[in-house]
Design a protein around this motif. Sequence first.
Motif, PDB file in Angstrom:
ATOM      1  N   GLU A   1      24.733   7.331 -66.064  1.00  0.00           N
ATOM      2  CA  GLU A   1      25.211   6.053 -66.613  1.00  0.00           C
ATOM      3  C   GLU A   1      23.975   5.189 -66.952  1.00  0.00           C
ATOM      4  OE1 GLU A   1      28.022   4.153 -64.140  1.00  0.00           O
ATOM      5  OE2 GLU A   1      29.414   5.836 -64.105  1.00  0.00           O
ATOM      6  N   HIS A   2      24.170   4.640 -68.178  1.00  0.00           N
ATOM      7  CA  HIS A   2      23.450   3.432 -68.595  1.00  0.00           C
ATOM      8  C   HIS A   2      24.535   2.409 -68.898  1.00  0.00           C
ATOM      9  CE1 HIS A   2      20.456   6.514 -69.149  1.00  0.00           C
ATOM     10  NE2 HIS A   2      19.519   5.572 -69.209  1.00  0.00           N
ATOM     11  N   VAL A   3      24.036   1.266 -69.124  1.00  0.00           N
ATOM     12  CA  VAL A   3      24.984   0.193 -69.517  1.00  0.00           C
ATOM     13  C   VAL A   3      25.946   0.684 -70.601  1.00  0.00           C
ATOM     14  CG1 VAL A   3      25.145  -2.096 -70.653  1.00  0.00           C
ATOM     15  CG2 VAL A   3      23.414  -1.667 -68.901  1.00  0.00           C
ATOM     16  N   PHE A   4      25.484   1.514 -71.500  1.00  0.00           N
ATOM     17  CA  PHE A   4      26.295   1.904 -72.656  1.00  0.00           C
ATOM     18  C   PHE A   4      26.993   3.252 -72.480  1.00  0.00           C
ATOM     19  CE2 PHE A   4      22.738  -0.735 -74.079  1.00  0.00           C
ATOM     20  CZ  PHE A   4      23.442  -1.788 -74.627  1.00  0.00           C
ATOM     21  N   ASP A   5      26.887   3.844 -71.278  1.00  0.00           N
ATOM     22  CA  ASP A   5      27.536   5.131 -70.997  1.00  0.00           C
ATOM     23  C   ASP A   5      27.150   6.178 -72.036  1.00  0.00           C
ATOM     24  OD1 ASP A   5      29.080   6.915 -69.579  1.00  0.00           O
ATOM     25  OD2 ASP A   5      30.900   6.440 -70.674  1.00  0.00           O
ATOM     26  N   TYR A   6      25.851   6.244 -72.351  1.00  0.00           N
ATOM     27  CA  TYR A   6      25.385   7.235 -73.317  1.00  0.00           C
ATOM     28  C   TYR A   6      25.474   8.630 -72.712  1.00  0.00           C
ATOM     29  CZ  TYR A   6      22.620   9.775 -76.687  1.00  0.00           C
ATOM     30  OH  TYR A   6      22.237  10.690 -77.634  1.00  0.00           O
ATOM     31  N   GLN A   7      26.058   9.569 -73.446  1.00  0.00           N
ATOM     32  CA  GLN A   7      26.189  10.955 -73.010  1.00  0.00           C
ATOM     33  C   GLN A   7      25.474  11.879 -73.986  1.00  0.00           C
ATOM     34  OE1 GLN A   7      27.714  11.698 -70.103  1.00  0.00           O
ATOM     35  NE2 GLN A   7      28.162   9.530 -69.773  1.00  0.00           N
ATOM     36  N   GLN A   8      25.143  13.079 -73.511  1.00  0.00           N
ATOM     37  CA  GLN A   8      24.468  14.060 -74.349  1.00  0.00           C
ATOM     38  C   GLN A   8      25.247  14.298 -75.633  1.00  0.00           C
ATOM     39  OE1 GLN A   8      21.526  15.297 -73.317  1.00  0.00           O
ATOM     40  NE2 GLN A   8      21.213  16.339 -75.254  1.00  0.00           N
ATOM     41  N   GLY A   9      24.566  14.185 -76.774  1.00  0.00           N
ATOM     42  CA  GLY A   9      25.209  14.427 -78.063  1.00  0.00           C
ATOM     43  C   GLY A   9      25.749  13.186 -78.740  1.00  0.00           C
ATOM     44  N   ASP A  10      25.760  12.036 -78.028  1.00  0.00           N
ATOM     45  CA  ASP A  10      26.247  10.795 -78.639  1.00  0.00           C
ATOM     46  C   ASP A  10      25.290  10.299 -79.715  1.00  0.00           C
ATOM     47  OD1 ASP A  10      28.442  10.756 -77.034  1.00  0.00           O
ATOM     48  OD2 ASP A  10      27.789   9.110 -75.745  1.00  0.00           O
ATOM     49  N   VAL A  11      25.838   9.501 -80.635  1.00  0.00           N
ATOM     50  CA  VAL A  11      25.044   8.819 -81.659  1.00  0.00           C
ATOM     51  C   VAL A  11      25.039   7.335 -81.302  1.00  0.00           C
ATOM     52  CG1 VAL A  11      24.810   8.235 -84.102  1.00  0.00           C
ATOM     53  CG2 VAL A  11      25.621  10.516 -83.423  1.00  0.00           C
ATOM     54  N   PHE A  12      23.857   6.807 -80.963  1.00  0.00           N
ATOM     55  CA  PHE A  12      23.733   5.421 -80.507  1.00  0.00           C
ATOM     56  C   PHE A  12      23.364   4.529 -81.685  1.00  0.00           C
ATOM     57  CE2 PHE A  12      21.633   1.793 -78.518  1.00  0.00           C
ATOM     58  CZ  PHE A  12      22.511   1.511 -77.482  1.00  0.00           C
ATOM     59  N   GLY A  13      24.204   3.557 -81.974  1.00  0.00           N
ATOM     60  CA  GLY A  13      24.000   2.693 -83.133  1.00  0.00           C
ATOM     61  C   GLY A  13      23.675   1.263 -82.759  1.00  0.00           C
ATOM     62  N   CYS A  14      22.391   0.966 -82.564  1.00  0.00           N
ATOM     63  CA  CYS A  14      21.948  -0.411 -82.380  1.00  0.00           C
ATOM     64  C   CYS A  14      21.456  -0.908 -83.735  1.00  0.00           C
ATOM     65  CB  CYS A  14      20.832  -0.490 -81.339  1.00  0.00           C
ATOM     66  SG  CYS A  14      20.152  -2.147 -81.139  1.00  0.00           S
ATOM     67  N   VAL A  15      22.046  -1.993 -84.243  1.00  0.00           N
ATOM     68  CA  VAL A  15      21.745  -2.440 -85.604  1.00  0.00           C
ATOM     69  C   VAL A  15      20.671  -3.522 -85.645  1.00  0.00           C
ATOM     70  CG1 VAL A  15      23.968  -1.760 -86.552  1.00  0.00           C
ATOM     71  CG2 VAL A  15      23.744  -4.013 -85.505  1.00  0.00           C
TER      72      VAL A  15
END
Length: 509
Positions: free
Chosen positions: A140-154
Motif C-alpha cells: 500500500e501507498h496512499v494511492f493503492d498502486y499495484q503491479q501493472g497499474d497506470v498512474f496518472g498524475c497530471v
Amino acid sequence: MVEYICSRGSSLRLRELLDTTCRLANTLKKYGIHKGDRVAIYMPVTPLAVAAMLACARIGAIHTVVFAGFSAESLAGRIIDSGCKAVITYNQGVRGGRVVELKKTVDEAVKNCPGVKHVFVAQRTDNKVHMDDRDIPLEEHVFDYQQGDVFGCVADIGWITGHSYVVYGPLCNGGTSVLFESTPLYPDPGRYWETVQRLKINQFYGAPTAIRLLLKYGDKWVKTYDRSSLKTLGSVGEPINHEAWQWFYRVVGDSRCTLVDTWWQTETGGVCIAPRPSEEGAEVIPAMAMRPFFGIVPALMDENGKVIEGNDVSGALCIAQPWPGLARTIYGDDQRFIDAYFKKYPGYYFTGDGAYRSPEGYYQITGRMDDVINISGHRLGTAEIEDAMDEHPAVPETAVVGYPHEIKGEGAFAFIVLKEDTVQTENVKEELKSIVASKIAKYAVPDHVLVVKRLPKTRSGKIMRRVLKKIVTNQSSDLGDITTLDDPIIVAEIVDAYEKYKTEQSASS
C-alpha cells in the motif's frame, strides 16, 4: 538468463529480484533498520522471502528466517533470543490448498516481544487482515498502486507534485507514469477523461482548482468517456471544498473509487496526511485529509507556542519529529530555513497551515495561516468562507481576500465564478451571503461579491490570492512577480470587472 521459478508458476528474473531487493532494503532503512540490527523473516518459500533475506544483507542487517509453520510461541522465542527489531511476513500463506494465518501468528508472537518496532506485511492473498500502528503494509501507498497499474498524475514536473508523483515515486516503485503536457480544457473540457479512457489510467491525481473548473462545464464531458479503469482518485494542492469533492467522487469516480484528499508541501517531499492507507472499510470523510501517514506526528500549537492537547480543537499545524522527505535547508541561506520553519515553535516543524482536529482525531486543513482576516475582532480563515460559498450549486469556484474596513478593521471581499448556464446573478449573490451567515456567522458574510469569468491561477492550479488582494486594495499597478500565472490576461479581465463594480457601487450610493 538467471531467474527464480516458483512451483505455482510465477518467476522472478535477476533484474527484477535486484529491483525488489533494493526497494525493500530502502523501506527497511526508512523505518530505522540499520547495520547490525536483527530482522525476523516469517514467510513461506517465495521470491519476496528471498528478496527479504537479500535486502537485510544489503544494508548490513542480520536476518533470522523462521520456518513459516512454527507456532506463535516458537516464533516469539526466536525473536527474543536474537533481539529482533522487526519482522517481515505475509498477510496469509497458502499451503496444500489451505490458508495459513501468518500475520495472525505474528501478532500473537509480538505481544511478548517489546523489542519489535515494526512488522512489515506483504500481500500473499487478497484477504484483509488486522493492521495496527506498528504494521507497515509493503504493497500500500496512499494511492493503492499495484503491479501493472497506470498512474496518472497530471501535475507539471516543474512543481513538487510532478517531482514526487510523476517522476521519482512511480519510477522508484517500477510503475507506469503518465506525462500530461496539455491543459484540462484543450481541446475541450473532456481532455482529462479522454486521456483516462485512452491510456486506461488506474489512479488519477489532480488539483481541486482543476476539478472546480471542470465542474463548471457539467457532467456531459465526463460521461462521454469510459472511466471504468479508475480505482483511486487523488486531490492535491489546496483543501478541496465539499461540492468539488462530491462531484469528483460521484461523477468522475461513479461513487466507487476511493478519493484521497492529500495534504503535504514542497518542503515535506511527499504525502503527510491522507485518508489512505487504512484498514479495510475505514471511513473516508469528504474534503478531509484525515490520517497522518507513517512516521508523521502532527501537533497543533496555540498562539503562545504551546501544544494543544485533545480533540475538537484548532491551531497551527506543526510536525513533531523529522521524517525522510523533510527538506534539509534552503540552498545558500540556512538561517532563513531555520527562521521560517523552526523559530516560531522551537523543536517543531511549522507548516504555515492551520488545522482542525476532529472529535475522532482526524485532521482537517483550514488553509494558510497568513490567509486569515480579522473581522471585528474575529479571526477567520478565508478558506472557511470559500468552502461555505462553494456549496452553492451555481458556484464552482470562489476566492476570498481581506481588505481594510474603516469600522470592522478588515472585511471580506469575495470573487466568484458561475456555471455557464447561470442567469440570476444577483439572486445567487444573496443566496451566497445567506449560506455564509448560516454556516459560519453573520460577521463572516462578505461585504462584496464580484462575479468574474476566471480566477488568477499558477500553472499548477493554485489561486493567486495576493493578486486579488492587490486589486481590491487599489494596487493593481504593482502586482509583483506574476510570471507563474497560467494566463496573465486574466488579471486585466478582473481589474476591468472590479473597476466597473466600483463605479456601480459609487452610483448606487
